[in-house]
Design a protein around this motif. Structure first.
Motif, PDB file in Angstrom:
ATOM      1  N   ILE A 133      30.124 -12.430  17.050  1.00 35.51           N
ATOM      2  CA  ILE A 133      28.939 -12.289  16.200  1.00 35.51           C
ATOM      3  C   ILE A 133      27.701 -12.293  17.094  1.00 35.51           C
ATOM      4  CG2 ILE A 133      27.537 -13.389  14.424  1.00 35.51           C
ATOM      5  CD1 ILE A 133      30.054 -14.493  13.194  1.00 35.51           C
ATOM      6  N   SER A 134      26.805 -11.382  16.806  1.00 38.09           N
ATOM      7  CA  SER A 134      25.503 -11.359  17.494  1.00 38.09           C
ATOM      8  C   SER A 134      24.394 -11.415  16.445  1.00 38.09           C
ATOM      9  CB  SER A 134      25.346 -10.085  18.336  1.00 38.09           C
ATOM     10  OG  SER A 134      26.335 -10.035  19.356  1.00 38.09           O
ATOM     11  N   ILE A 135      23.356 -12.193  16.726  1.00 42.28           N
ATOM     12  CA  ILE A 135      22.215 -12.315  15.822  1.00 42.28           C
ATOM     13  C   ILE A 135      21.024 -11.625  16.482  1.00 42.28           C
ATOM     14  CG2 ILE A 135      20.734 -13.897  14.534  1.00 42.28           C
ATOM     15  CD1 ILE A 135      22.950 -16.002  14.828  1.00 42.28           C
ATOM     16  N   VAL A 136      20.497 -10.649  15.805  1.00 47.01           N
ATOM     17  CA  VAL A 136      19.382  -9.865  16.341  1.00 47.01           C
ATOM     18  C   VAL A 136      18.141 -10.141  15.485  1.00 47.01           C
ATOM     19  CG1 VAL A 136      18.557  -7.559  16.942  1.00 47.01           C
ATOM     20  CG2 VAL A 136      21.004  -8.094  17.106  1.00 47.01           C
ATOM     21  N   SER A 137      17.053 -10.529  16.188  1.00 45.02           N
ATOM     22  CA  SER A 137      15.805 -10.851  15.472  1.00 45.02           C
ATOM     23  C   SER A 137      14.643 -10.135  16.156  1.00 45.02           C
ATOM     24  CB  SER A 137      15.574 -12.363  15.487  1.00 45.02           C
ATOM     25  OG  SER A 137      14.417 -12.698  14.752  1.00 45.02           O
ATOM     26  N   PRO A 138      13.696  -9.563  15.375  1.00 49.27           N
ATOM     27  CA  PRO A 138      12.569  -8.839  15.986  1.00 49.27           C
ATOM     28  C   PRO A 138      11.619  -9.781  16.719  1.00 49.27           C
ATOM     29  CG  PRO A 138      12.270  -9.020  13.619  1.00 49.27           C
ATOM     30  CD  PRO A 138      13.651  -9.526  13.904  1.00 49.27           C
ATOM     31  N   MET A 139      11.029  -9.285  17.832  1.00 53.25           N
ATOM     32  CA  MET A 139      10.041 -10.044  18.605  1.00 53.25           C
ATOM     33  C   MET A 139       8.655  -9.788  17.993  1.00 53.25           C
ATOM     34  SD  MET A 139      11.437 -11.734  21.124  1.00 53.25           S
ATOM     35  CE  MET A 139      10.038 -11.984  22.207  1.00 53.25           C
ATOM     36  N   PRO A 140       7.958 -10.824  17.584  1.00 54.52           N
ATOM     37  CA  PRO A 140       6.626 -10.613  16.968  1.00 54.52           C
ATOM     38  C   PRO A 140       5.643  -9.940  17.901  1.00 54.52           C
ATOM     39  CG  PRO A 140       7.450 -12.827  16.557  1.00 54.52           C
ATOM     40  CD  PRO A 140       8.354 -12.218  17.571  1.00 54.52           C
ATOM     41  N   SER A 141       5.788 -10.196  19.216  1.00 56.69           N
ATOM     42  CA  SER A 141       4.800  -9.685  20.171  1.00 56.69           C
ATOM     43  C   SER A 141       5.097  -8.273  20.640  1.00 56.69           C
ATOM     44  CB  SER A 141       4.721 -10.616  21.393  1.00 56.69           C
ATOM     45  OG  SER A 141       6.015 -10.705  22.018  1.00 56.69           O
ATOM     46  N   SER A 142       6.334  -7.772  20.376  1.00 59.39           N
ATOM     47  CA  SER A 142       6.709  -6.450  20.868  1.00 59.39           C
ATOM     48  C   SER A 142       7.655  -5.784  19.876  1.00 59.39           C
ATOM     49  CB  SER A 142       7.374  -6.557  22.246  1.00 59.39           C
ATOM     50  OG  SER A 142       7.795  -5.284  22.702  1.00 59.39           O
ATOM     51  N   PRO A 143       7.164  -4.791  19.100  1.00 54.94           N
ATOM     52  CA  PRO A 143       8.015  -4.154  18.084  1.00 54.94           C
ATOM     53  C   PRO A 143       9.215  -3.427  18.667  1.00 54.94           C
ATOM     54  CG  PRO A 143       5.685  -3.677  17.690  1.00 54.94           C
ATOM     55  CD  PRO A 143       5.760  -4.314  19.043  1.00 54.94           C
ATOM     56  N   SER A 144       9.165  -3.033  19.936  1.00 53.12           N
ATOM     57  CA  SER A 144      10.276  -2.286  20.532  1.00 53.12           C
ATOM     58  C   SER A 144      11.366  -3.192  21.103  1.00 53.12           C
ATOM     59  CB  SER A 144       9.743  -1.372  21.645  1.00 53.12           C
ATOM     60  OG  SER A 144       9.157  -2.137  22.694  1.00 53.12           O
ATOM     61  N   GLU A 145      11.126  -4.486  21.066  1.00 54.67           N
ATOM     62  CA  GLU A 145      12.088  -5.423  21.647  1.00 54.67           C
ATOM     63  C   GLU A 145      12.598  -6.378  20.567  1.00 54.67           C
ATOM     64  OE1 GLU A 145      10.772  -5.862  26.287  1.00 54.67           O
ATOM     65  OE2 GLU A 145       9.812  -7.177  24.821  1.00 54.67           O
ATOM     66  N   VAL A 146      13.805  -6.899  20.825  1.00 58.25           N
ATOM     67  CA  VAL A 146      14.413  -7.857  19.889  1.00 58.25           C
ATOM     68  C   VAL A 146      15.043  -8.996  20.684  1.00 58.25           C
ATOM     69  CG1 VAL A 146      14.898  -6.206  18.042  1.00 58.25           C
ATOM     70  CG2 VAL A 146      16.533  -6.489  19.913  1.00 58.25           C
ATOM     71  N   LEU A 147      15.132 -10.132  20.022  1.00 55.61           N
ATOM     72  CA  LEU A 147      15.828 -11.287  20.599  1.00 55.61           C
ATOM     73  C   LEU A 147      17.284 -11.231  20.135  1.00 55.61           C
ATOM     74  CD1 LEU A 147      15.813 -14.051  22.089  1.00 55.61           C
ATOM     75  CD2 LEU A 147      15.226 -15.095  19.883  1.00 55.61           C
ATOM     76  N   VAL A 148      18.182 -11.232  21.093  1.00 53.04           N
ATOM     77  CA  VAL A 148      19.610 -11.126  20.777  1.00 53.04           C
ATOM     78  C   VAL A 148      20.306 -12.427  21.160  1.00 53.04           C
ATOM     79  CG1 VAL A 148      21.759  -9.861  21.136  1.00 53.04           C
ATOM     80  CG2 VAL A 148      19.562  -8.648  21.178  1.00 53.04           C
TER      81      VAL A 148
END
Length: 552
Positions: free
Chosen positions: A211-226
């Motif tokens: 399982i991987s949890i992907v969440s958007p980065m508030p400071s960078s729309p093109s990046e996500v925290l995985v």
């Protein structure tokens, strides 16, 4: 029959051993999996507990700490308690984990509930106590929020600080480009709406499902925290299955070895005894333990050793006795021949010829006795058992003995005329003949011959006389070959000491016994030979055994 077979015991032992190894393997898997599950729970909570501890430590006062904890409880939808550390009893292992800023997890299997205990940074007086009775998407999607809350204090340095806290997580945490992830349009759309998504990957390798949890980065729309991939708990991974299998096979092999060692030891004893026998030592006997095949083998070996030793002793005794017995008639014949050469008197020469004829007859009789004894002693003779009328054999011997005009009173107490027993007629006739002849030699006047079948189903023939009898200490010795209790009386009566030995061997091959005691009516010796009145079945004629006669 089961307890008498060592092989059946081994087979049963193998079945029981396999069952025990299976139970052992199952219990071992359960114990190992319990420990693995505990370690898995702790590894999943270590990183989050560190981040939560850091978040609480940043709060300036106790009230704000409690507010932060309340917000965290609402976010996770789990009860979180801010408790006094002195009120929580911790084990030594739990104290070590909390001191290392890791979570201590207590799992209640009955209620499927986990209790997570988290130590607080710079606050040894308080602990966080989290009750986890459910894990769903809500809880999983909340995890990135705590990490993002931690990273908000390090704008522009998010990746560096993620690398610093990576050691607290058992799974990777990183910032990636959205286009680098295998996402579909729907998932990308949810990320743009600031929603976290969960990715399931079914991997065919040993990692299994992740399982991987992907969440958007508030400071960078093109990046996500995985977060992840996080492998799901595998109750039977390849390493564990291989280890348990190898361990079970090892335990099974030890059990098989333990089952076979006693038989191997006893076979080694038999082999050693056979080597001793081959070298000429017949004195060694094997211990007989139990009633199984190995005990039967040991018993048969002992019987064989006794028989071979008896044959060797009998051969030696036979050679000594034969050389002694043959010398006397041969010497008399030689002396008579010398007398014939020097004698001209016709009547005297006829007398010497008659004496030579008697000596030759004595030699023939001796040779016949020796051959009969040797035949019975060397091995099982060819016995043709049949139904015979016992009284006919007894009457025949009495008539034949009376015809010799011995001047002795020979009485027959005949059994019922219809009484039939299983016997070999020729050898039974020889038994009665030898016993009656022996009684005639040593009686004073009367000999009684009788027979029948007793209550145990044993046929018997009995010969008793009114002579001096046989002393109790000599009653076993008289059945030995060439044994004489009174040499002078034996020589006068023409005996050679083989008659009773022949009777003894015939009794043995009949499956019976011969013994002597005192006659209650005549006061002399009473000889009794008994044997089974009926053979086991008719297929055993001529001493042949069938497979039904063998206990398997």
């Amino acid at each position: 029959m089961f307890k008498h077979s060592i092989f059946l015991r081994i087979y049963a032992g193998l079945v029981i051993l396999v069952a025990l190894v299976a139970v052992f393997g199952y219990l071992l898997v359960q114990i190992i999996n319990y420990q693995r599950a505990q370690e898995y729970r702790e590894s999943l909570t270590d990183g989050v507990s560190y981040i939560i501890s850091e978040g609480i430590a940043r709060q300036p006062n106790e009230q704000q700490k409690k507010d932060w904890i309340s917000d965290a409880a609402d976010l996770l939808e789990l009860p979180i308690y801010y408790v006094d550390a002195s009120k929580v009893e911790l084990s030594r292992a739990e104290k070590k984990r909390i001191e290392a800023r890791k979570a201590a997890v207590r799992y209640d299997a009955e209620h499927s509930t986990a209790y997570i205990i988290i130590g607080l940074k710079d606050d040894a007086k308080h602990l966080l106590y989290i009750k986890v009775d459910k894990i769903g998407e809500r809880q999983m999607k909340a995890l990135p929020i705590f990490i993002l809350d931690y990273l908000v204090y390090y704008p522009g340095q998010e990746k560096e600080y993620l690398a610093k806290i990576q050691s607290n997580f058992s799974y990777p945490i990183q910032i990636q480009k959205v286009q680098d992830l295998p996402l579909d349009s729907e998932q990308i759309g949810r990320l743009r709406l600031d929603h976290s998504i969960i990715l399931y990957r079914d991997n065919a390798s040993v990692r299994g499902t992740t399982i991987s949890i992907v969440s958007p980065m508030p400071s960078s729309p093109s990046e996500v925290l995985v977060l992840g991939p996080v492998p799901l708990f595998n109750w039977m991974p390849f390493q564990l299955a291989a280890g348990i299998t190898l361990l079970s096979l090892f335990v099974l092999s030890l059990g098989v070895y333990g089952l076979l060692v006693p038989m191997q030891r006893r076979l080694r004893e038999v082999n050693y005894a056979l080597h001793r026998m081959k070298s000429g030592d017949m004195t060694l006997r094997l211990p007989i333990d139990g009633t199984d095949e190995m005990a039967s083998l040991a018993s048969n070996y002992n019987s064989m050793s006794d028989h071979i030793q008896r044959l060797i002793e009998a051969q030696r005794e036979l050679m000594r006795a034969v050389s002694h017995e043959l010398r006397t008639p041969v010497a008399r014949i030689r002396f008579a021949m010398e007398m014939l050469a020097d004698e001209d008197d016709y009547d005297y020469r006829i007398q010497q010829v008659e004496m030579i004829d008697k000596d030759i007859e004595a030699l023939n009789t001796l040779i016949d006795e020796i051959m009969t004894y040797a035949k019975l002693e060397q091995g099982a003779p060819s016995l043709d058992f049949e139904k015979i009328i016992l009284s006919d054999v007894l009457d025949q011997v009495v008539v034949e003995t009376a015809a010799l005009k011995t001047q002795k009173d020979i009485q027959l107490k005949a059994p019922p005329a219809e009484l039939m027993v299983d016997a070999e007629r020729r050898y039974l006739h020889r038994v009665v003949q030898n016993l009656v002849g022996n009684a005639v030699r040593y009686c004073n006047q009367t000999v009684i011959v009788s027979g029948g079948v007793d209550e145990q189903g044993l046929a018997y023939v009995q010969v008793e006389d009114d002579g001096q009898g046989i002393a109790e200490e000599d009653r076993q010795r008289i059945f030995e070959a060439f044994s004489r209790l009174d040499d002078s009386r034996t020589r006068e009566s023409g005996g050679y000491g083989l008659g009773l030995s022949i009777v003894n061997r015939i009794a043995y091959w009949f499956g019976g016994t011969i013994h002597v005691d005192e006659s209650p009516t005549l006061g002399g010796a009473r000889f009794t030979m008994s044997w089974p009145a009926e053979r086991f079945n008719q297929s055993k004629k001529k001493g042949i055994l069938t497979k039904d006669d063998i206990d398997v």
